[in-house]
Write a protein that holds these residues in place. Structure first.
Motif, mmCIF file in Angstrom:
data_model
loop_
_atom_site.group_PDB
_atom_site.id
_atom_site.type_symbol
_atom_site.label_atom_id
_atom_site.label_comp_id
_atom_site.label_asym_id
_atom_site.label_seq_id
_atom_site.Cartn_x
_atom_site.Cartn_y
_atom_site.Cartn_z
ATOM 1 N N ARG A 218 41.368 -22.877 73.298
ATOM 2 C CA ARG A 218 41.844 -23.781 74.148
ATOM 3 C C ARG A 218 43.340 -23.236 74.815
ATOM 4 N NH1 ARG A 218 40.905 -28.600 75.898
ATOM 5 N NH2 ARG A 218 39.052 -29.141 74.349
ATOM 6 N N ASN A 219 43.551 -23.274 75.812
ATOM 7 C CA ASN A 219 44.802 -22.747 76.396
ATOM 8 C C ASN A 219 45.218 -23.287 77.700
ATOM 9 O OD1 ASN A 219 45.836 -19.689 78.237
ATOM 10 N ND2 ASN A 219 47.158 -20.892 76.872
ATOM 11 N N VAL A 220 46.406 -24.051 77.944
ATOM 12 C CA VAL A 220 46.839 -25.013 78.856
ATOM 13 C C VAL A 220 46.683 -24.027 80.260
ATOM 14 C CG1 VAL A 220 49.259 -24.864 78.642
ATOM 15 C CG2 VAL A 220 48.222 -26.834 79.575
ATOM 16 N N ARG A 221 47.176 -22.815 80.121
ATOM 17 C CA ARG A 221 47.244 -21.941 81.344
ATOM 18 C C ARG A 221 45.898 -21.742 82.047
ATOM 19 N NH1 ARG A 221 52.326 -22.411 82.711
ATOM 20 N NH2 ARG A 221 53.285 -20.467 82.002
ATOM 21 N N LEU A 222 44.980 -21.924 81.134
ATOM 22 C CA LEU A 222 43.331 -21.857 81.975
ATOM 23 C C LEU A 222 43.151 -23.135 82.709
ATOM 24 C CD1 LEU A 222 41.324 -20.385 78.942
ATOM 25 C CD2 LEU A 222 41.481 -19.480 81.072
ATOM 26 N N SER A 223 43.728 -24.072 82.435
ATOM 27 C CA SER A 223 43.485 -25.401 83.164
ATOM 28 C C SER A 223 44.507 -25.684 84.442
ATOM 29 C CB SER A 223 43.674 -26.714 82.360
ATOM 30 O OG SER A 223 44.788 -26.760 81.431
ATOM 31 N N GLU A 224 45.566 -24.998 84.074
ATOM 32 C CA GLU A 224 46.534 -24.989 85.114
ATOM 33 C C GLU A 224 46.313 -23.986 86.360
ATOM 34 O OE1 GLU A 224 50.464 -25.717 82.262
ATOM 35 O OE2 GLU A 224 50.375 -23.741 83.450
ATOM 36 N N ALA A 225 45.582 -22.816 86.137
ATOM 37 C CA ALA A 225 45.513 -21.831 87.038
ATOM 38 C C ALA A 225 44.764 -22.307 88.455
ATOM 39 C CB ALA A 225 44.708 -20.635 86.285
ATOM 40 N N PRO A 226 43.548 -23.282 88.216
ATOM 41 C CA PRO A 226 43.003 -23.532 89.560
ATOM 42 C C PRO A 226 43.701 -24.362 90.472
ATOM 43 C CG PRO A 226 41.778 -24.126 87.457
ATOM 44 C CD PRO A 226 43.002 -23.705 86.866
#
Ligand code: ADP
Ligand code: MG
Length: 261
Positions: A218-226
């Motif tokens: 789980r990594n918040v950067r993955l959810s921010e990138a889009p």
């Protein structure tokens, strides 16, 4: 591979929110970083992969729907993205009527296969499937050389998987005898969470080598990138999410080399 063209991998799981689109975008970017020419086919009417790679909603004149309907060939439907070596066929909400529009087409399960299995400049084609075992997902599984399953480490995860595997067996007995399982990748893993660790253990025990060694934390950067219209590998190149998807790309390439060698 006997047939011409790219290796085709369907990224599918009938559950929503398990990381299919995140995996399609960032595994695609990871493979592209290795110098492979990668095409992502957005097969979800929600068009999240298209949005996440910066193709605006009002800038999708040719889409996956046109590809399925035979109104456009692969070259005409494909768009470059800002990430080197990564292209996309975008989707719009039109695609949600494909199940009904195509019902009387006797080749309805083989439409995507026909459209993708042609000479193309791509080494690999990733198909981002919708969250259902619908005609669209069946098209992806009939088109594909292999299925890659993102599995979110939670209680009912393995139950849904057995239904998907049953579908794979049926397709092998019919329209796609050579369909393989590329692997199962655990997503949104938080190893501080006991339940998630238990699910990971069960998955590895039940599925053995099918489960990638690489897990996606789980990594918040993955959810921010889009929302920045970029893969995480570009948005935050040193994030744990970026390294995880690079590792997954490397593992997929290594596994495949092993199988073909
Ligand atoms: P699906 O395509 O299977 O519906 P998504 O890839 O869209 O799933 O992921 C669902 C949600 O979870 C999205 O908001 C996405 O940004 C987020 N997400 C996916 N993977 C991760 C992760 N490893 N860490 C944090 N958030 C994630
Ligand atoms: Mg999705």
């Amino acid at each position: 591979m006997a047939e011409p063209g790219a290796r085709i991998i369907a990224i599918a799981n009938q559950k929503g929110g398990v990381g299919k689109t995140t995996t399609a975008i960032n595994l695609g970017a990871g493979l592209a970083e290795h110098g492979l020419k990668v095409l992502l086919v957005d097969l979800d009417p929600q068009g999240n992969a298209s949005t996440g790679l910066g193709i605006e909603r009002d800038d999708r004149p040719v889409t996956t729907y046109d590809l399925l309907a035979g109104d456009a060939d692969l070259a005409a439907a494909t768009r470059p993205t800002s990430f080197a070596n990564l292209s996309i066929v975008p989707a719009t909400t039109d695609l949600s009527s494909a199940d009904i529009d195509l019902i009387n087409n006797e080749k309805r399960m083989r439409l995507l296969r026909g459209a993708l299995r042609t000479d193309s400049p791509y080494d690999i084609i990733l198909i981002d499937c919708p969250p259902a075992l619908s005609l669209l997902t069946l098209n992806a599984l009939v088109a594909a050389d292999a299925l890659l399953v993102p599995l979110q480490a939670e209680f009912y995860a393995l139950e849904g998987l057995s239904q998907l595997m049953l579908t794979v067996r049926e397709l092998r007995a019919g329209p796609n005898p050579d369909l393989r399982i590329a692997g199962v990748v655990l997503t949104m893993v938080d190893r501080r969470n006991n339940l998630a660790s238990q699910v990971e253990e069960d998955a590895r025990e039940n599925l053995g080598d099918l489960v990638f060694d690489t897990v996606i934390p789980r990594n918040v950067r993955l959810s921010e990138a889009p929302s920045f219209a970029r893969p995480v590998l570009d948005y935050d190149t040193n994030s744990t999410g970026a390294f995880a998807y690079r590792a997954l790309a490397a593992e997929l390439i290594a596994r495949n080399a092993g199988k073909e060698g």
